[in-house]
Each structure stands twice: as structure tokens, then as C-alpha cells.
Design an enzyme around this catalytic site. Sequence first.
Site, PDB file in Angstrom:
ATOM      1  N   ARG A  33      33.200  -5.275   0.135  1.00  0.00           N
ATOM      2  CA  ARG A  33      33.523  -5.183  -1.300  1.00  0.00           C
ATOM      3  C   ARG A  33      35.013  -4.902  -1.531  1.00  0.00           C
ATOM      4  O   ARG A  33      35.392  -4.169  -2.463  1.00  0.00           O
ATOM      5  CB  ARG A  33      32.689  -4.084  -1.983  1.00  0.00           C
ATOM      6  CG  ARG A  33      31.201  -4.277  -1.894  1.00  0.00           C
ATOM      7  CD  ARG A  33      30.720  -5.480  -2.701  1.00  0.00           C
ATOM      8  NE  ARG A  33      29.270  -5.536  -2.740  1.00  0.00           N
ATOM      9  CZ  ARG A  33      28.526  -6.215  -1.869  1.00  0.00           C
ATOM     10  NH1 ARG A  33      29.090  -6.925  -0.900  1.00  0.00           N
ATOM     11  NH2 ARG A  33      27.207  -6.222  -1.977  1.00  0.00           N
ATOM     12  N   SER A  37      24.721  -3.906  -8.567  1.00  0.00           N
ATOM     13  CA  SER A  37      24.899  -2.573  -7.967  1.00  0.00           C
ATOM     14  C   SER A  37      26.066  -1.859  -8.627  1.00  0.00           C
ATOM     15  O   SER A  37      27.166  -2.414  -8.706  1.00  0.00           O
ATOM     16  CB  SER A  37      25.190  -2.694  -6.470  1.00  0.00           C
ATOM     17  OG  SER A  37      24.157  -3.397  -5.863  1.00  0.00           O
ATOM     18  N   GLU A  54      31.487   0.592  -8.355  1.00  0.00           N
ATOM     19  CA  GLU A  54      31.895  -0.770  -7.954  1.00  0.00           C
ATOM     20  C   GLU A  54      32.617  -1.555  -9.059  1.00  0.00           C
ATOM     21  O   GLU A  54      33.684  -2.104  -8.816  1.00  0.00           O
ATOM     22  CB  GLU A  54      30.666  -1.548  -7.470  1.00  0.00           C
ATOM     23  CG  GLU A  54      31.016  -2.945  -6.987  1.00  0.00           C
ATOM     24  CD  GLU A  54      29.816  -3.732  -6.487  1.00  0.00           C
ATOM     25  OE1 GLU A  54      29.120  -3.251  -5.580  1.00  0.00           O
ATOM     26  OE2 GLU A  54      29.594  -4.833  -7.005  1.00  0.00           O
TER      27      GLU A  54
HETATM   28  C1  LIG Z   1      22.605  -9.001 -11.688  1.00  0.00           C
HETATM   29  C2  LIG Z   1      23.858  -8.900 -10.839  1.00  0.00           C
HETATM   30  C3  LIG Z   1      23.766  -9.021  -9.475  1.00  0.00           C
HETATM   31  C4  LIG Z   1      24.910  -8.946  -8.681  1.00  0.00           C
HETATM   32  N1  LIG Z   1      24.778  -9.069  -7.328  1.00  0.00           N
HETATM   33  C5  LIG Z   1      25.880  -9.018  -6.545  1.00  0.00           C
HETATM   34  C6  LIG Z   1      25.747  -9.166  -5.120  1.00  0.00           C
HETATM   35  O1  LIG Z   1      24.655  -9.375  -4.595  1.00  0.00           O
HETATM   36  N2  LIG Z   1      26.863  -9.084  -4.381  1.00  0.00           N
HETATM   37  C7  LIG Z   1      28.098  -8.888  -4.929  1.00  0.00           C
HETATM   38  O2  LIG Z   1      29.081  -8.829  -4.166  1.00  0.00           O
HETATM   39  N3  LIG Z   1      28.247  -8.741  -6.262  1.00  0.00           N
HETATM   40  C8  LIG Z   1      27.186  -8.808  -7.081  1.00  0.00           C
HETATM   41  N4  LIG Z   1      27.318  -8.652  -8.442  1.00  0.00           N
HETATM   42  C9  LIG Z   1      28.656  -8.388  -9.015  1.00  0.00           C
HETATM   43  C10 LIG Z   1      29.384  -9.650  -9.575  1.00  0.00           C
HETATM   44  O3  LIG Z   1      28.478 -10.666  -9.871  1.00  0.00           O
HETATM   45  C11 LIG Z   1      30.428 -10.175  -8.610  1.00  0.00           C
HETATM   46  O4  LIG Z   1      31.374  -9.197  -8.291  1.00  0.00           O
HETATM   47  C12 LIG Z   1      31.181 -11.399  -9.190  1.00  0.00           C
HETATM   48  O5  LIG Z   1      32.009 -11.964  -8.217  1.00  0.00           O
HETATM   49  C13 LIG Z   1      32.022 -11.055 -10.418  1.00  0.00           C
HETATM   50  O6  LIG Z   1      32.448 -12.269 -10.983  1.00  0.00           O
HETATM   51  P1  LIG Z   1      32.960 -12.362 -12.470  1.00  0.00           P
HETATM   52  O7  LIG Z   1      33.504 -13.742 -12.663  1.00  0.00           O
HETATM   53  O8  LIG Z   1      31.898 -11.953 -13.407  1.00  0.00           O
HETATM   54  O9  LIG Z   1      34.148 -11.317 -12.447  1.00  0.00           O
HETATM   55  P2  LIG Z   1      34.587 -10.278 -13.603  1.00  0.00           P
HETATM   56  O10 LIG Z   1      33.540  -9.238 -13.743  1.00  0.00           O
HETATM   57  O11 LIG Z   1      35.006 -11.008 -14.831  1.00  0.00           O
HETATM   58  O12 LIG Z   1      35.868  -9.644 -12.920  1.00  0.00           O
HETATM   59  C14 LIG Z   1      35.738  -8.824 -11.780  1.00  0.00           C
HETATM   60  C15 LIG Z   1      37.127  -8.476 -11.258  1.00  0.00           C
HETATM   61  O13 LIG Z   1      37.762  -9.663 -10.759  1.00  0.00           O
HETATM   62  C16 LIG Z   1      38.990  -9.908 -11.439  1.00  0.00           C
HETATM   63  N5  LIG Z   1      39.086 -11.375 -11.605  1.00  0.00           N
HETATM   64  C17 LIG Z   1      38.128 -12.195 -12.110  1.00  0.00           C
HETATM   65  N6  LIG Z   1      38.532 -13.480 -12.048  1.00  0.00           N
HETATM   66  C18 LIG Z   1      39.777 -13.460 -11.500  1.00  0.00           C
HETATM   67  C19 LIG Z   1      40.733 -14.486 -11.189  1.00  0.00           C
HETATM   68  N7  LIG Z   1      40.488 -15.789 -11.392  1.00  0.00           N
HETATM   69  N8  LIG Z   1      41.915 -14.113 -10.641  1.00  0.00           N
HETATM   70  C20 LIG Z   1      42.189 -12.800 -10.401  1.00  0.00           C
HETATM   71  N9  LIG Z   1      41.317 -11.790 -10.677  1.00  0.00           N
HETATM   72  C21 LIG Z   1      40.128 -12.129 -11.223  1.00  0.00           C
HETATM   73  C22 LIG Z   1      38.882  -9.151 -12.756  1.00  0.00           C
HETATM   74  O14 LIG Z   1      40.158  -8.804 -13.249  1.00  0.00           O
HETATM   75  C23 LIG Z   1      38.060  -7.942 -12.345  1.00  0.00           C
HETATM   76  O15 LIG Z   1      38.893  -6.964 -11.759  1.00  0.00           O
HETATM   77  C24 LIG Z   1      26.190  -8.738  -9.278  1.00  0.00           C
HETATM   78  C25 LIG Z   1      26.269  -8.621 -10.678  1.00  0.00           C
HETATM   79  C26 LIG Z   1      25.119  -8.711 -11.452  1.00  0.00           C
HETATM   80  C27 LIG Z   1      25.232  -8.625 -12.952  1.00  0.00           C
END
Ligand SMILES: Cc1cc2nc3c(=O)[nH]c(=O)nc-3n(C[C@H](O)[C@H](O)[C@H](O)COP(=O)(O)OP(=O)(O)OC[C@H]3O[C@@H](n4cnc5c(N)ncnc54)[C@H](O)[C@@H]3O)c2cc1C
Length: 336
Positions: free
Chosen positions: A163, A236, A331
Site C-alpha cells: 500500500r 479497507s 489508508e
Molecule cells: C469497496 C472497495 C474495495 C476496495 N478494495 C481494495 C483492494 O482490494 N485493494 C486496494 O489496494 N484498494 C482497494 N480499495 C481502495 C481503492 O479502490 C484503490 O485505492 C483505488 O486505486 C483508488 O482509486 P481512485 O481512482 O478512486 O483514487 P482516489 O480515491 O480518487 O485517489 C486516491 C489517491 O490517489 C491520488 N490520485 C488519484 N489519481 C491520481 C493521478 N492520476 N495522478 C496522481 N495521483 C492520483 C489522489 O490524489 C489520492 O491521494 C477499495 C475501495 C473500495 C471502495
Amino acid sequence: MRTEFSANLQHYNTFGFAVKAAELCHLETENDIEIFASQLDPDTPWRVLGGGSNIVLRDDLPGKTAIMALQGKKILEATDSTVLIEAAAGESWHDFVSWTLEQNCPGLENLALIPGTVGAAPIQNIGAYGLEIKDVFHSLKAYDRHTQSWRTLFAKDCHFAYRHSIFKEEPQRYLVASVTFALQKPWQVNLAYADVLQRFKDLPAQDIKPRMIFDAICEIRRSKLPDPQVLGNAGSFFHNPVVDEKTYLQLKERFPQLVAYANPKGWKLAAGWLIDQCAYKDYRRGQVGVYEKQALVLVHYGEGTGQELIQLAQEIQAAVQEKFGVTLSIEPSILP
Ligand SMILES: Cc1cc2nc3c(=O)[nH]c(=O)nc-3n(C[C@H](O)[C@H](O)[C@H](O)COP(=O)(O)OP(=O)(O)OC[C@H]3O[C@@H](n4cnc5c(N)ncnc54)[C@H](O)[C@@H]3O)c2cc1C
């Protein structure tokens, strides 16, 4: 670049918190990224969002907020041993994984159904069911605000760990525009995770197909985690803490049921189990709470605030600290 003012972010975060962004910029091209970056000055707070599935919006967001919306995906190169596939940062991660299978390019199926975008996947080195991004990562293209130029970062540059990545070490330096994955050929099934292994244990390896793994993982995940469309959450909420051997043995003596896994750095404790032991599973306070099936997942029932959720998270951290002497870290990124 499309810009909205005083934009409601309720549909831009999977908790569904209805805060406002003073200025919301939709980045649809690499040129938009350059324009956005050029408008940032040291006095303006800013951040970039993908699908908002790993953030807690505690309050209205001042300054500038970018939504990464670049689209596009293509197979760059295929040899006998590897396929290189590139996807733009704004692509939906799950749809991208499904598309790679349609292209007969398996290797990402263990990461099916993780919400969010392709561009955010390297930020915390997403991982699930025995696979992390770092295992299939080739490179990414990002705008570097320090040098004000485009850069290609390879795996060694990204400092991937559980992570974790360089993007957490240097937040707000890089805007990721696209990610390239290296998928190995021939495909090898990854049954590292017990739940998946259990489902396929009676099938000969040659009869297991990538789409079967994809479907199984979607089914397992749906049975364990709330659908953010129905119940707000960010997956998580806490990292599984890693402790040294001595601490683990002391805890194991006091709590024989302790759930822990050996790890190169010591012992990884199941944070969900620790929270459960503090009686927070299925706990609800007003509009926020802890998911009934998994104590690691905090939920929002629809009318609450990020502030209320953070208060509950801090209370859980304090309870775990008091009972086990273990620090739980959060997280998702907390904004602002
Ligand atoms: C139901 C559920 C299940 C999940 N299961 C998992 C799992 O199994 N494993 C896991 O690792 N995670 C999991 N997650 C967490 C999440 O889905 C991941 O971390 C995912 O990669 C976040 O993507 P996002 O586009 O929504 O990012 P956001 O939430 O929009 O952003 C997350 C971070 O990334 C940065 N960011 C986003 N896009 C960019 C970009 N293009 N350039 C630079 N920085 C950027 C943002 O500034 C922020 O700090 C889960 C979430 C949910 C809701």
C-alpha cells in the site's frame, strides 16, 4: 479544460460525502494536465482525484481540484513472453481489467472489482487476492511538477511496497497520465489466496481459465464488501499493522486467537480482527459506522459527514491501541 465552480462532490467519492469543491477541473487530455499544473501557485491548495474510492472528504475543498478523466487503452507490444498494455489514468480500473481479458491478455484478473481509476492504481500499489500492481507494472507517464516536464517512471523509480509508493512519499509532485502493464506469457493461474484456491482445488490447472478467476473474485468480493453504490465506503479503512517477532509472540500469548501472517518485515496482524475484538463490528453512530460483515470497513449511511467518520476512526484507533498496544494507520487520504 472543463471547469465547474462550487461543485458538489457527492458523486465523486465512494463514501458519498456531499462537500463542495471551490473549483473542479476535468482533465481530459495531457494538455489539460499541463494547463492545470501551470495554473498552480504556492498559495493555492490543490489535489487530484480519480474515482474518489480511497479518500475521505472531511470538509469543502478550497483551491483547485482536478478530476483525472483521460480515456484510452491499447496493446503496445506482444512478444512470446510478454504483452505490454497501456491505459489512460481516467479509465475505470475494473472495466480495464475486464477489457484485457476480452483482448485475451490475462494477468490482472486477481485485481478485479477494485473501484477507482487506472491512474490511482500505482499510488497505493493496489493489491488483492495474491497480486499487487508492482507484480504487473511496467512504467507510467506522469507530469512532474518539480521539473515541469513529462517523465516516464519505471518500477524501480516507484518504491512500491505494501500500500505504498513514491507517490505517497512525494504527494502532489506527479500527475499520472497513463500506466503501462507487462503481462507475462504463458498465463499462470494465481491461486495464492485461500478463498480462491478453495474454489478451484478440484479442477486440474489446465481447466482453469482467466475469466473463471475474474468471476470468482468478483463473487467473493461482492459477498464480503459493501457495494459503494448502495452503502458508502472506501474498502479497507485501516492498514494491517506489521509488528516485530517479539511483539507478535507477546500478543499471541495474551490473545491466542490473534490472526496474523508471517511477513518479510515481521508479522502482519489482521486489523479487522483487532477492531472486532474491541466490539466495533456492526457498530453504528448516527450516519456512520462499521460494516456488519467486516470490521475493517467503515461505512456512511447517507446523511453524515467526513468529520463524523474521522471521529469514529480515531476512537477505533484509540481502542485498539489501548487493548493491544498496536497503532492502526488510516489508508484513505483525508481531504482537505
Ligand atoms: C469497496 C472497495 C474495495 C476496495 N478494495 C481494495 C483492494 O482490494 N485493494 C486496494 O489496494 N484498494 C482497494 N480499495 C481502495 C481503492 O479502490 C484503490 O485505492 C483505488 O486505486 C483508488 O482509486 P481512485 O481512482 O478512486 O483514487 P482516489 O480515491 O480518487 O485517489 C486516491 C489517491 O490517489 C491520488 N490520485 C488519484 N489519481 C491520481 C493521478 N492520476 N495522478 C496522481 N495521483 C492520483 C489522489 O490524489 C489520492 O491521494 C477499495 C475501495 C473500495 C471502495
